[in-house]
Design a protein around this motif. Structure first.
Motif, PDB file in Angstrom:
ATOM      1  N   ILE A  38       0.938  -1.274  -0.666  1.00 28.26           N
ATOM      2  CA  ILE A  38      -0.007   0.143  -0.357  1.00 28.26           C
ATOM      3  C   ILE A  38       0.936   1.277  -0.131  1.00 28.26           C
ATOM      4  N   GLY A  39       0.715   1.839  -1.436  1.00 26.13           N
ATOM      5  CA  GLY A  39       1.488   2.891  -1.357  1.00 26.13           C
ATOM      6  C   GLY A  39       3.188   2.631  -1.787  1.00 26.13           C
ATOM      7  N   VAL A  40       3.665   2.912  -3.415  1.00 27.92           N
ATOM      8  CA  VAL A  40       4.505   2.633  -3.753  1.00 27.92           C
ATOM      9  C   VAL A  40       5.399   4.055  -4.410  1.00 27.92           C
ATOM     10  N   GLY A  41       5.113   4.740  -3.811  1.00 28.55           N
ATOM     11  CA  GLY A  41       6.305   5.828  -4.470  1.00 28.55           C
ATOM     12  C   GLY A  41       7.457   6.161  -3.651  1.00 28.55           C
ATOM     13  N   LEU A  42       8.669   6.692  -3.797  1.00 33.57           N
ATOM     14  CA  LEU A  42      10.383   6.089  -3.391  1.00 33.57           C
ATOM     15  C   LEU A  42      10.448   5.732  -2.367  1.00 33.57           C
ATOM     16  N   ARG A  43       9.185   4.891  -1.473  1.00 31.06           N
ATOM     17  CA  ARG A  43       9.898   4.184  -0.120  1.00 31.06           C
ATOM     18  C   ARG A  43       9.449   3.094  -0.735  1.00 31.06           C
ATOM     19  N   GLY A  44       8.328   3.279  -0.749  1.00 31.30           N
ATOM     20  CA  GLY A  44       7.342   1.680  -1.192  1.00 31.30           C
ATOM     21  C   GLY A  44       8.382   1.156  -2.931  1.00 31.30           C
ATOM     22  N   ARG A  45       8.725   2.003  -3.531  1.00 36.06           N
ATOM     23  CA  ARG A  45       9.361   0.733  -4.204  1.00 36.06           C
ATOM     24  C   ARG A  45      10.899   0.974  -3.921  1.00 36.06           C
ATOM     25  N   SER A  46      11.671   1.131  -2.990  1.00 34.45           N
ATOM     26  CA  SER A  46      12.986   0.515  -1.967  1.00 34.45           C
ATOM     27  C   SER A  46      12.248  -0.801  -1.565  1.00 34.45           C
ATOM     28  N   HIS A  47      11.153  -0.740  -0.914  1.00 31.80           N
ATOM     29  CA  HIS A  47      10.719  -2.176  -0.116  1.00 31.80           C
ATOM     30  C   HIS A  47      10.365  -3.497  -1.061  1.00 31.80           C
TER      31      HIS A  47
END
Length: 449
Positions: A38-47
């Motif tokens: 849930i949430g794939v901005g910069l931090r989400g895409r890192s995960h």
């Protein structure tokens, strides 16, 4: 980046270590964890990147309200040669359709801060493990809600505080537990990081260009800057206090009892905008959040903790750790250790490297190769791995809901203290007394927990 093997057998024998390797790992439980994001901005895409490197993770669903973020995600999956996940978008409640899926074991939440609490509550009620980026909630009530929901549903909640797994931080944890510093007396930490280029941009670049925030900006500048306009508090306490909690056995034989906070005047953000774009409207805003927020915390066992939030002024990055006891101390800014009667010279610093090589944590020694190339110097691999292993084994997360809310509730407590003229605030006991008999189980060995 070359694909990293998930489990790599290696020796952890090293001089000075008394922590023992774990026994047979992963002997039971799920072979694969099915994740939703849930949430794939910069931090989400890192995960996302961490998950794509693993054979024991299937990323089956992602949710975001912005097509640009979803587009970046598709490129990640395509480059990794992995099947595209089901996408959920179209509004702020789109994540609820993701949570309706019965084939998802756990969710990673990496949305703006104001959404963490409701999304985590809904995820736990849907029977999902929750791994949530900082911070846990905005109000005192938010934090209690998370505790009550985790307790009533039986679903673990873990703040994905990666600094708890930083290599030097974990070496110091090893040293604390072996008594190198003697009886512990005082701790310091914080978030001391020039974020001005993150809090403003031009809507075309993620950082380093422009002075816009809100809808006309990209990434964190769309939402994070507004917290500095609206709130006068330590709005990002977890990087500093998370590791200190493990040193001090908070919620496991010790607890925070009260805090008091102070705020400097706020000049840094307006000055930055005026320098970058003279006369711009954003230089005239009355930013509420003081440039330097200082918080002092008392512990039940007599230790003191000093936290600093300093993100609006020019400065090199530092979390400002100081770990001090009756026999010596570590200071990360000086990259130095001093242990009485063991350092090379009396009253002179040793460089930290020799000490950290000797007391490197078994977890890092075992999984160093796996963490190569991972975000934030490798510690992103460790925090992600810890969450995944908890889900695989059906066990409690190493940073549990009590630890998560304790490190996060400093935000509303500090805000209240400042607003009341620096009045002390009682620290809530989220464990309801269980702290006195709970044992500190964080990173006792090389198992990942």
């Amino acid at each position: 980046m070359e694909r990293r093997t998930f489990i790599k057998q290696s020796s952890i024998a090293a001089a000075g270590l008394t922590l023992l390797p774990a026994g047979s790992l992963f002997a039971s439980g799920k072979e694969k964890v099915r994740l939703g994001y849930i949430g794939v901005g910069l931090r989400g895409r890192s995960h996302i990147g961490e998950g794509l490197l693993r054979d024991d993770v299937d990323i089956v669903a992602i949710c975001d309200t912005q097509e640009s973020s979803l587009k970046y995600c598709r490129e990640q999956f395509t480059k990794a040669g992995k099947p595209l996940p089901q996408e959920y978008t179209g509004g702020l409640d789109a994540y609820k359709r993701l949570l309706d899926r019965k084939d998802i074991d756990a969710v990673i939440i990496a949305t703006p801060w104001q959404f963490h609490h409701p999304q985590a509550i809904d995820a736990m009620k849907a029977g999902k493990y929750v791994g949530c980026e900082v911070i846990a909630g905005l109000s005192m009530e938010d934090h209690w809600d998370l505790v009550h929901t985790s307790e009533s549903t039986g679903m673990p909640y873990m703040t994905l505080e990666n600094v708890c797994y930083r290599r030097d931080v974990m070496a110091v944890l090893n040293m604390v537990r072996q008594g190198l510093f003697g009886e512990m007396i005082h701790y310091e930490g914080g978030y001391q990081h020039n974020l001005r280029e993150v809090l403003f941009n031009d809507g075309k670049h993620f950082a380093g260009h422009g002075v816009e925030f809100g809808p006309n900006a990209l990434s964190e500048a769309q939402w994070r800057t507004q917290f500095n306009v609206d709130r006068n508090a330590d709005i990002y306490p977890t990087h500093g206090v998370g590791p200190l909690m493990h040193y001090a056995d908070i919620n496991a034989g010790n607890r925070f009892t009260n805090l008091v906070s102070f705020s400097s005047k706020a000049r840094g953000l307006a000055a930055y905008v005026e320098e970058m774009a003279p006369g711009n409207k954003n230089a005239k805003i009355n930013y509420k959040n003081g440039d330097v927020i200082t918080t002092m915390i008392n512990c039940a066992n007599g230790e003191t903790v000093l936290l600093s939030h300093d993100t609006h002024l020019p400065r090199p990055y530092s979390l400002g750790f100081r770990v001090q006891g009756t026999k010596g101390l570590w200071m990360d800014v000086a990259k130095s250790v001093y242990i009485e009667h063991q350092s090379k010279q009396d009253d002179e610093w040793d460089g930290e490297d020799d000490w950290f090589k000797k007391f490197d944590h078994p977890l890092w020694k075992k999984y160093e190769t796996n963490a190569e190339g991972a975000g934030h110097g490798g510690m992103d691999w460790f925090v992600f791995n810890a969450f995944v292993q908890a889900v695989k084994q059906g066990r409690q997360t190493p940073i549990d809901v009590y630890d998560s809310v304790t490190m996060s509730v400093i935000t509303p407590l500090s805000e209240k203290s400042i607003a009341e003229g620096n009045m002390p605030q009682a620290f809530p006991d989220f464990t309801k007394g269980k702290w006195a008999t709970r044992k500190n189980s964080f990173a006792l060995d090389d198992s990942g927990f």
